[in-house]
Design a protein around this motif. Structure first.
Motif, PDB file in Angstrom:
ATOM      1  N   TYR A  18       0.835  -1.206   0.000  1.00  0.00           N
ATOM      2  CA  TYR A  18       0.000   0.000   0.000  1.00  0.00           C
ATOM      3  C   TYR A  18       0.870   1.257   0.000  1.00  0.00           C
ATOM      4  O   TYR A  18       0.607   2.207  -0.738  1.00  0.00           O
ATOM      5  N   LEU A  19       1.890   1.244   0.814  1.00  0.00           N
ATOM      6  CA  LEU A  19       2.763   2.410   0.873  1.00  0.00           C
ATOM      7  C   LEU A  19       3.528   2.612  -0.427  1.00  0.00           C
ATOM      8  O   LEU A  19       3.900   3.738  -0.770  1.00  0.00           O
ATOM      9  N   MET A  20       3.759   1.542  -1.161  1.00  0.00           N
ATOM     10  CA  MET A  20       4.456   1.659  -2.439  1.00  0.00           C
ATOM     11  C   MET A  20       3.557   2.241  -3.528  1.00  0.00           C
ATOM     12  O   MET A  20       4.019   3.009  -4.361  1.00  0.00           O
ATOM     13  N   SER A  63       6.547  -3.043  -8.029  1.00  0.00           N
ATOM     14  CA  SER A  63       5.897  -1.726  -8.039  1.00  0.00           C
ATOM     15  C   SER A  63       6.677  -0.744  -8.897  1.00  0.00           C
ATOM     16  O   SER A  63       6.089   0.090  -9.592  1.00  0.00           O
ATOM     17  N   ILE A  64       7.998  -0.839  -8.871  1.00  0.00           N
ATOM     18  CA  ILE A  64       8.813   0.043  -9.715  1.00  0.00           C
ATOM     19  C   ILE A  64       8.554  -0.253 -11.189  1.00  0.00           C
ATOM     20  O   ILE A  64       8.402   0.658 -12.004  1.00  0.00           O
ATOM     21  N   SER A  65       8.450  -1.528 -11.541  1.00  0.00           N
ATOM     22  CA  SER A  65       8.179  -1.860 -12.946  1.00  0.00           C
ATOM     23  C   SER A  65       6.762  -1.437 -13.341  1.00  0.00           C
ATOM     24  O   SER A  65       6.535  -1.025 -14.476  1.00  0.00           O
ATOM     25  N   ARG A 103       3.405   9.404  -3.094  1.00  0.00           N
ATOM     26  CA  ARG A 103       3.155   8.800  -4.405  1.00  0.00           C
ATOM     27  C   ARG A 103       3.738   9.631  -5.533  1.00  0.00           C
ATOM     28  O   ARG A 103       4.019   9.119  -6.613  1.00  0.00           O
ATOM     29  N   GLY A 104       3.926  10.931  -5.293  1.00  0.00           N
ATOM     30  CA  GLY A 104       4.485  11.814  -6.317  1.00  0.00           C
ATOM     31  C   GLY A 104       5.994  11.707  -6.464  1.00  0.00           C
ATOM     32  O   GLY A 104       6.558  12.268  -7.396  1.00  0.00           O
ATOM     33  N   LEU A 105       6.630  11.003  -5.540  1.00  0.00           N
ATOM     34  CA  LEU A 105       8.084  10.831  -5.634  1.00  0.00           C
ATOM     35  C   LEU A 105       8.429   9.775  -6.681  1.00  0.00           C
ATOM     36  O   LEU A 105       7.632   8.874  -6.937  1.00  0.00           O
ATOM     37  N   ARG A 108      12.096   4.889  -6.890  1.00  0.00           N
ATOM     38  CA  ARG A 108      13.214   4.460  -6.036  1.00  0.00           C
ATOM     39  C   ARG A 108      13.284   5.302  -4.762  1.00  0.00           C
ATOM     40  O   ARG A 108      13.596   4.782  -3.699  1.00  0.00           O
ATOM     41  N   GLN A 109      12.979   6.600  -4.863  1.00  0.00           N
ATOM     42  CA  GLN A 109      12.953   7.433  -3.668  1.00  0.00           C
ATOM     43  C   GLN A 109      11.816   6.992  -2.748  1.00  0.00           C
ATOM     44  O   GLN A 109      11.981   6.900  -1.530  1.00  0.00           O
ATOM     45  N   ARG A 110      10.653   6.721  -3.333  1.00  0.00           N
ATOM     46  CA  ARG A 110       9.512   6.260  -2.546  1.00  0.00           C
ATOM     47  C   ARG A 110       9.835   4.942  -1.870  1.00  0.00           C
ATOM     48  O   ARG A 110       9.557   4.749  -0.682  1.00  0.00           O
TER      49      ARG A 110
END
Length: 168
Positions: A18-20, A63-65, A103-105, A108-110
């Motif tokens: 969820y946080l991702m 999530s990154i992909s 979510r706007g980051l 990788r920073q998120r």
């Protein structure tokens, strides 16, 4: 054994998901996909004590992909632009603002901020999960927090003070 892992750790993994992604339904989908990948890798995993770390890393990389896909950014909204949110509790509003800015980051920073501060992992654990060096984690966290501080302004001090209701 895998079913025990899912029963015992799925709630914590869902929180990470969820946080991702910042959306409950997407987080459930992300967790489901990560658990499928973990199940498929189960016979290859030698150290079953580290399965949770493997699953968290799968959540982060998946999530990154997902964020790289063009369709990920096109989501319907429940709120109309002219809707008033003054009826909501302040902590819920603050939570939504923080999650919105998180979510706007960049992904990788998120991921670095979520793993370091929401999941309370060390720099070394975060680096291992993200597949990068500890220095890269520190850099992602530093830049991400600077962006959050810039965007949130005075509200950042409230969040940074550790108000658990805002963070969870």
């Amino acid at each position: 054994m895998f079913s025990e892992f899912v029963a015992n750790r799925s709630h914590a993994l869902l929180r990470t998901a969820y946080l991702m992604v910042g959306d409950h339904q997407l987080a459930q989908d992300l967790l489901q996909e990560a658990l499928i990948k973990t199940f498929m890798a189960w016979p290859r995993l030698r150290d079953h004590e580290r399965v949770e770390a493997y699953a968290r890393r799968t959540i982060v990389t998946t999530s990154i992909s997902w964020r790289r896909r063009r369709s990920f950014h096109e989501r319907p909204s429940d709120l109309l632009p002219d809707a008033s949110t003054t009826d909501q509790v302040d902590s819920l509003a603050t939570h939504q603002v923080v999650i919105g800015h998180l979510r706007g980051l960049p992904p990788r920073q998120r991921a670095a901020i979520v793993l370091r501060y929401y999941e309370d992992l060390s720099v070394a654990q975060t680096a291992e999960l993200m597949g990068c060096s500890p220095g890269a984690v520190k850099s992602h966290v530093s830049i991400g927090l600077a962006k959050l501080r810039e965007r949130l302004g005075p509200a950042f001090d409230l969040v940074a003070s550790g108000d658990e209701e805002v963070l969870s």
